[in-house]
Structures are given as C-alpha cells and as structure tokens.
Design an enzyme around this catalytic site. Sequence first.
Site, PDB file in Angstrom:
ATOM      1  N   HIS A 157      -3.273  -3.308  -6.039  1.00  0.00           N
ATOM      2  CA  HIS A 157      -3.547  -2.930  -4.788  1.00  0.00           C
ATOM      3  C   HIS A 157      -5.253  -3.043  -4.539  1.00  0.00           C
ATOM      4  O   HIS A 157      -5.956  -2.551  -4.913  1.00  0.00           O
ATOM      5  CB  HIS A 157      -3.181  -1.512  -4.698  1.00  0.00           C
ATOM      6  CG  HIS A 157      -3.141  -0.751  -3.086  1.00  0.00           C
ATOM      7  ND1 HIS A 157      -3.759   0.322  -2.868  1.00  0.00           N
ATOM      8  CD2 HIS A 157      -3.211  -1.502  -1.918  1.00  0.00           C
ATOM      9  CE1 HIS A 157      -3.906   0.458  -1.721  1.00  0.00           C
ATOM     10  NE2 HIS A 157      -3.378  -0.889  -0.952  1.00  0.00           N
ATOM     11  N   GLU A 173      -6.732  -1.037  -7.781  1.00  0.00           N
ATOM     12  CA  GLU A 173      -5.469  -0.388  -8.242  1.00  0.00           C
ATOM     13  C   GLU A 173      -4.468  -1.121  -9.027  1.00  0.00           C
ATOM     14  O   GLU A 173      -4.146  -2.094  -8.414  1.00  0.00           O
ATOM     15  CB  GLU A 173      -5.012   0.463  -7.263  1.00  0.00           C
ATOM     16  CG  GLU A 173      -5.795   1.550  -6.794  1.00  0.00           C
ATOM     17  CD  GLU A 173      -5.241   2.578  -5.794  1.00  0.00           C
ATOM     18  OE1 GLU A 173      -5.789   3.724  -5.565  1.00  0.00           O
ATOM     19  OE2 GLU A 173      -4.506   2.042  -4.936  1.00  0.00           O
ATOM     20  N   ASN A 217      -4.575   5.443  -1.256  1.00  0.00           N
ATOM     21  CA  ASN A 217      -4.027   5.845  -0.016  1.00  0.00           C
ATOM     22  C   ASN A 217      -3.701   7.236  -0.014  1.00  0.00           C
ATOM     23  O   ASN A 217      -3.328   8.068   0.920  1.00  0.00           O
ATOM     24  CB  ASN A 217      -3.229   4.829   0.418  1.00  0.00           C
ATOM     25  CG  ASN A 217      -3.739   3.702   1.046  1.00  0.00           C
ATOM     26  OD1 ASN A 217      -4.890   3.745   1.279  1.00  0.00           O
ATOM     27  ND2 ASN A 217      -3.061   2.666   1.155  1.00  0.00           N
ATOM     28  N   SER A 273       0.624  -1.129   0.136  1.00  0.00           N
ATOM     29  CA  SER A 273       0.109   0.040   0.015  1.00  0.00           C
ATOM     30  C   SER A 273       0.975   1.185  -0.070  1.00  0.00           C
ATOM     31  O   SER A 273       0.354   2.291  -0.366  1.00  0.00           O
ATOM     32  CB  SER A 273      -1.079   0.102   1.219  1.00  0.00           C
ATOM     33  OG  SER A 273      -0.774  -0.908   2.184  1.00  0.00           O
TER      34      SER A 273
HETATM   35  N1  3HC Z   1     -16.289 -10.669   4.159  1.00  0.00           N
HETATM   36  C1  3HC Z   1     -17.557 -10.844   3.343  1.00  0.00           C
HETATM   37  N2  3HC Z   1     -18.385  -9.823   3.787  1.00  0.00           N
HETATM   38  C2  3HC Z   1     -18.205  -8.723   4.232  1.00  0.00           C
HETATM   39  C3  3HC Z   1     -17.351  -8.429   4.984  1.00  0.00           C
HETATM   40  C4  3HC Z   1     -16.060  -9.605   4.864  1.00  0.00           C
HETATM   41  N3  3HC Z   1     -14.929  -9.521   5.459  1.00  0.00           N
HETATM   42  N4  3HC Z   1     -17.356  -7.586   5.757  1.00  0.00           N
HETATM   43  C5  3HC Z   1     -18.339  -7.237   5.742  1.00  0.00           C
HETATM   44  N5  3HC Z   1     -19.116  -7.855   4.679  1.00  0.00           N
HETATM   45  C6  3HC Z   1     -20.458  -7.707   4.188  1.00  0.00           C
HETATM   46  C7  3HC Z   1     -21.604  -8.017   5.119  1.00  0.00           C
HETATM   47  O1  3HC Z   1     -21.985  -9.248   5.271  1.00  0.00           O
HETATM   48  C8  3HC Z   1     -22.622  -7.076   4.800  1.00  0.00           C
HETATM   49  O2  3HC Z   1     -23.378  -7.816   3.692  1.00  0.00           O
HETATM   50  P1  3HC Z   1     -24.984  -7.452   3.545  1.00  0.00           P
HETATM   51  O3  3HC Z   1     -25.067  -6.278   2.941  1.00  0.00           O
HETATM   52  O4  3HC Z   1     -25.366  -8.590   2.839  1.00  0.00           O
HETATM   53  O5  3HC Z   1     -25.494  -7.189   4.840  1.00  0.00           O
HETATM   54  C9  3HC Z   1     -22.133  -5.841   3.891  1.00  0.00           C
HETATM   55  O6  3HC Z   1     -20.665  -6.432   3.929  1.00  0.00           O
HETATM   56  C10 3HC Z   1     -22.064  -4.632   4.860  1.00  0.00           C
HETATM   57  O7  3HC Z   1     -21.562  -5.011   6.018  1.00  0.00           O
HETATM   58  P2  3HC Z   1     -21.892  -4.516   7.494  1.00  0.00           P
HETATM   59  O8  3HC Z   1     -23.368  -4.690   7.488  1.00  0.00           O
HETATM   60  O9  3HC Z   1     -21.308  -5.580   8.712  1.00  0.00           O
HETATM   61  O10 3HC Z   1     -21.584  -3.112   7.840  1.00  0.00           O
HETATM   62  P3  3HC Z   1     -21.412  -1.992   7.121  1.00  0.00           P
HETATM   63  O11 3HC Z   1     -22.522  -1.696   6.046  1.00  0.00           O
HETATM   64  O12 3HC Z   1     -20.922  -0.713   8.050  1.00  0.00           O
HETATM   65  O13 3HC Z   1     -20.174  -2.079   6.082  1.00  0.00           O
HETATM   66  C11 3HC Z   1     -18.096  -1.872   5.380  1.00  0.00           C
HETATM   67  C12 3HC Z   1     -18.977  -2.498   6.454  1.00  0.00           C
HETATM   68  C13 3HC Z   1     -18.054  -2.589   4.085  1.00  0.00           C
HETATM   69  C14 3HC Z   1     -16.449  -2.188   5.851  1.00  0.00           C
HETATM   70  C15 3HC Z   1     -18.137  -0.272   5.153  1.00  0.00           C
HETATM   71  O14 3HC Z   1     -18.382   0.348   6.554  1.00  0.00           O
HETATM   72  C16 3HC Z   1     -17.132   0.442   4.399  1.00  0.00           C
HETATM   73  O15 3HC Z   1     -17.212   0.294   3.340  1.00  0.00           O
HETATM   74  N6  3HC Z   1     -16.040   0.943   5.122  1.00  0.00           N
HETATM   75  C17 3HC Z   1     -15.020   1.545   4.387  1.00  0.00           C
HETATM   76  C18 3HC Z   1     -14.031   0.590   4.117  1.00  0.00           C
HETATM   77  C19 3HC Z   1     -12.983   1.272   3.456  1.00  0.00           C
HETATM   78  O16 3HC Z   1     -12.797   2.552   3.551  1.00  0.00           O
HETATM   79  N7  3HC Z   1     -11.923   0.612   3.063  1.00  0.00           N
HETATM   80  C20 3HC Z   1     -10.524   0.829   2.759  1.00  0.00           C
HETATM   81  C21 3HC Z   1      -9.500   0.885   3.763  1.00  0.00           C
HETATM   82  S1  3HC Z   1      -8.052   1.557   3.070  1.00  0.00           S
HETATM   83  C22 3HC Z   1      -7.434   0.031   2.318  1.00  0.00           C
HETATM   84  O17 3HC Z   1      -7.855  -1.055   2.336  1.00  0.00           O
HETATM   85  C23 3HC Z   1      -6.045   0.492   1.749  1.00  0.00           C
HETATM   86  C24 3HC Z   1      -4.915  -0.375   2.691  1.00  0.00           C
HETATM   87  O18 3HC Z   1      -3.785  -0.354   1.805  1.00  0.00           O
HETATM   88  C25 3HC Z   1      -4.551   0.672   4.009  1.00  0.00           C
END
Ligand code: 3HC
Length: 302
Positions: free
Chosen positions: A154, A166, A204, A133
């Site tokens: 990524h 990405e 990022n 990342s």
């Molecule tokens: N595996 C499978 N399914 C998953 C999961 C996983 N690990 N995590 C969540 N889900 C599914 C859930 O089952 C749920 O499904 P549904 O819609 O059928 O109920 C759906 O995703 C939504 O999950 P939740 O209801 O538990 O919770 P939220 O609606 O709050 O969503 C989230 C959770 C998808 C994490 C959302 O909050 C989100 O998009 N957050 C932002 C995440 C983000 O920005 N990520 C990028 C981070 S930066 C990065 O990764 C880069 C690195 O290099 C640092």
Amino acid sequence: LSTSPAMAAAIKKVTVIGGGLMGSGIAQVAAQTGHHVTIVEINEEAIKKAKNGIESSLQRVAKKLYKDKPGEGETFVKETLSRLSTSLDLKEAVKNTDLVVEAIVENLDLKHKLFLSIDSVAPEHTIFASNTSSLSIQDIASVTKRKDRFGGLHFFNPVPVMKLLEVIRIPETSDETYEKITAWGKALGKTTITCKDTPGFVVNRLLVPLLAEAVRMLERGDATARDIDTAMKLGAGHPMGPLELADYVGNDTTKFILDGWHQKYPNVELFKPVPLLNKLVEEGKLGLKSGEGFYKYDKGTK
Ligand code: 3HC
C-alpha cells in the site's frame, strides 16, 4: 528479516496493473530505481494519460535531484522512461514478470476477475500484490492458487514523494514472499512498515476517521474549514489540514472507504456515514480533481 541485495534483486521485472494516479506513481518509482516496468491499461487514452503524468512528475523529481545539473536531470528522465513500457494485453504482460502490483478501481469483483485471469498465466515464482486501500487482502487473494505468494503493498499519494510503504501479510503469505516484497519496497527507497490485514491497515485506519471527524466538526459549525485546517497544520504539524487532505485524496474515495467499513462494521461510530461528505459527493464536489470540494481550485491545479 533478510534485506540482502539478493532479496532485493529477486524482483527485477514488475507489472503494474492500472495506470491511474497510484499505479503510475508506483510504476514511476520502480522505473526510477532501476526496475523494468510494464503498465497495463484498458485503452490508449488511459495509457497516454499515465505517460503524461509520469513525465511531468519525473521532471519535478529531476529538478529536485539535479538542481544545478539540468543535463544529468534530462538523462535521468530519459533513462527512467526507457525502463517503462505499456501494454493493453494483461495476460501477455504478466508472462515474464517477477511481481504484479494491482492498482485498479476498488471493486472486489473486478479484482477477482483480474487475478483469476492471470493466475494460470503468470510464472510460478511471480508474486501478486494489491495496492488496495480499504479492501481485505485475504478477500482479494481468495480466488488465486498462490496465496503464499500474495501480499498487500500500500503506497501513498503522491507516490514519488511519500516515503512510506505498508506491507501487508495474510496468514498464508510465506516468509520468502514477505521478505522479497519488503526488500523490493526498500529498493524503491521507501521505508516499510508491516501490518496485518486489518481495515485501512495503519495509515488509513487512523487517517480516514480523522478526515471524517473534521467533516463532522465543520458540519456542526464548530469552526470554519480554513480554521480546522490551520489548526491541524500549526497545532499538530500536519503538512495539510484534514479538509485540504480530503480534497486531495478525493471526497468520493473517502466516502467509498467509510461506506465499505460501515457496511462491514456497522457498530463502529467513527465509520458511520457523514451527511456533508455524502452531499459534496452527490454534487460532484470531489475535491482537487473536480475543481471543488471543501475549497475551490483553479482548473489544472494538479
Ligand atoms: N511528483 C513528483 N514530485 C512531487 C509531486 C509529484 N506528484 N507532488 C509534489 N512533489 C514535490 C514537489 O516538486 C516539491 O519538491 P521541492 O521540495 O523540491 O520543491 C515537493 O514535492 C513539495 O511539493 P509542493 O511544494 O508542491 O507542495 P507541498 O510542500 O505542500 O507538498 C505534499 C505537497 C507533498 C502533497 C504535502 O502537502 C503532503 O505531504 N501532504 C500530505 C499528503 C498525504 O497525507 N498523503 C497521503 C494521503 S492518504 C493515501 O494516499 C492513502 C490512500 O489509500 C487514500
């Protein structure tokens, strides 16, 4: 750009090195979409952890995809798992693979060691990719003799949910390699974007400074953590507020990325160290994974 099925089909067997959160997510999605995947880890315990994580995530995916057909959901989980294997033998695992995706810790020396050790063992056609990342793809690729078959892939956490991939090209990445890995990303069901080998690529580079600015805002006492997060969720439509997201990503990860960039670009204000972030990391308040960061979490939330 060719996105023909032939290009997608060029990558059928995949080796994912590192079975942590990102590696197991990548392996899972690849197996879900019909690829044969081997996850390489360093000990049985890590393999067990990766397998458990993948199984529980697959159950969530199955529940969503086969809401009213639990039988089909079970078959989906079973078939996906049947395409996944694990290995403790890195060199053996790359002997018959089309693509290697490296998802180990963000340490350039370790990545060098890894790619050096597989460069002479992997088949000629095998493409190497890193899920880094924050490190430079060019720096990572420098030790190999296949820079034309090297790129960045990524992914985002949680990999099974986040739709973006990405794709990073270095100047040496051949058009053929770029087309193959982009087609593979699409075959995984991801939307791909292309970025040059710049710090943080697109997401990022924009996200990490946002998280850092939110911590600086909290540090100054401009608003509470809750209010900063509520503001960005309801005022900017973000699914998570920046502090919630920092906890989700891991405060150690955000600090690590910032520190690396600050070292490389000491004059960029946005990359400067954030005392409150450093303090939390020192205290072991890493976020969701440690049970506390900007917020407190029940044990076993994730
Ligand atoms: N595996 C499978 N399914 C998953 C999961 C996983 N690990 N995590 C969540 N889900 C599914 C859930 O089952 C749920 O499904 P549904 O819609 O059928 O109920 C759906 O995703 C939504 O999950 P939740 O209801 O538990 O919770 P939220 O609606 O709050 O969503 C989230 C959770 C998808 C994490 C959302 O909050 C989100 O998009 N957050 C932002 C995440 C983000 O920005 N990520 C990028 C981070 S930066 C990065 O990764 C880069 C690195 O290099 C640092």
